[in-house]
Design an enzyme around this catalytic site. Sequence first.
Site, PDB file in Angstrom:
ATOM      1  N   HIS A 111       0.874  -1.183   0.000  1.00 42.94           N
ATOM      2  CA  HIS A 111       0.000   0.000   0.000  1.00 42.94           C
ATOM      3  C   HIS A 111       0.905   1.225   0.000  1.00 42.94           C
ATOM      4  O   HIS A 111       1.693   1.434   0.928  1.00 42.94           O
ATOM      5  CB  HIS A 111      -0.920   0.011   1.222  1.00 42.94           C
ATOM      6  CG  HIS A 111      -1.929   1.127   1.172  1.00 42.94           C
ATOM      7  ND1 HIS A 111      -3.193   0.961   0.646  1.00 42.94           N
ATOM      8  CD2 HIS A 111      -1.848   2.428   1.553  1.00 42.94           C
ATOM      9  CE1 HIS A 111      -3.845   2.105   0.712  1.00 42.94           C
ATOM     10  NE2 HIS A 111      -3.049   3.013   1.265  1.00 42.94           N
ATOM     11  N   CYS A 112       0.773   2.041  -1.036  1.00 44.77           N
ATOM     12  CA  CYS A 112       1.687   3.164  -1.222  1.00 44.77           C
ATOM     13  C   CYS A 112       1.034   4.468  -0.753  1.00 44.77           C
ATOM     14  O   CYS A 112       0.024   4.897  -1.335  1.00 44.77           O
ATOM     15  CB  CYS A 112       2.081   3.284  -2.693  1.00 44.77           C
ATOM     16  SG  CYS A 112       3.261   4.615  -3.022  1.00 44.77           S
ATOM     17  N   PRO A 113       1.573   5.121   0.273  1.00 46.75           N
ATOM     18  CA  PRO A 113       0.984   6.389   0.736  1.00 46.75           C
ATOM     19  C   PRO A 113       1.173   7.525  -0.258  1.00 46.75           C
ATOM     20  O   PRO A 113       0.412   8.490  -0.252  1.00 46.75           O
ATOM     21  CB  PRO A 113       1.728   6.668   2.044  1.00 46.75           C
ATOM     22  CG  PRO A 113       3.029   5.936   1.909  1.00 46.75           C
ATOM     23  CD  PRO A 113       2.737   4.719   1.090  1.00 46.75           C
TER      24      PRO A 113
END
Length: 322
Positions: A111-113
């Site tokens: 999950h890429c912020p």
Amino acid sequence: MENVGEQVVCLIAYHLLFAMFVWSYWKTIFTLPMNPSKEFHLSYAEKELLEREPRGEAHQEVLRRAAKDLPIYTRTMSGAIRYCDRCQLIKPDRCHHCSVCDKCILKMDHHCPWVNNCVGFSNYKFFLLFLAYSLLYCLFIAATDLQYFIKFWTNGLPDTQAKFHIMFLFFAAAMFSVSLSSLFGYHCWLVSKNKSTLEAFRSPVFRHGTDKNGFSLGFSKNMRQVFGDEKKYWLLPVFSSLGDGCSFPTCLVNQDPEQPSTPAGMNSTLKTPENHQFPAKPLRESQSHLLTDSQSWTENSANPGKGKAGMSNPALTMENET
């Protein structure tokens, strides 16, 4: 720049890189992560039966019966069926539950912020292109700004506030280039090995045990699995990855006692120079075209065993990859 031709070339290159960077960034952000199909969800009767059974062997027996026709070959560390309690589904291979999105994501990488999205099967190609074009964009800015950055330190620029803008622009582009090059290089290595970030930290567990290279089919096929068969689409942020994200061809190194038997007349294993055996591997129709050319896995189309709708169970053998 005083040369008109040089100005035109730089303007075209700049706007082309900027457009591709924005396009791939947009696709990475707004492409919804894919979730497991309905066939991986338990039926109402199976959910009720699962709730009545205590955790343990009886619980696993219910899951084994539900998963017997599904193309699932990975297990938990204890050898159990991978089941998500929150989504109430049997996890496909390479699928993981994202605690941020609160759903199971097919071939989840992380999950890429920075893009506020899960990077997985549906947008992993877009994420790679985003890294590539942002790196090229920063390198282009740093390269074209370098001569003026040197003049700044040699007092070759007019004494205006613009020279501080040039210094800041070069430092920002150079620092982003260093960080992006390391991240892009890491993901290129992952693609070449057919791994996700999660699988690089924790190797997938198959029925025969842990195998860090279980999904690797060789460099060319690993690339095609992410970018597709048609090279004209490789550099464009349009979806061209192979398969459906629910099943993946594997490179198992030990005979799996639970694998379906090979049809008569078919050689179920193939020796490599390392004397590893590659057993027959059933997989979906949507994944089989990655392996149907004469120099990859060979398929017995005369007598495929049928599973659920959308799945087949052909006997396959794998070539020696060099």
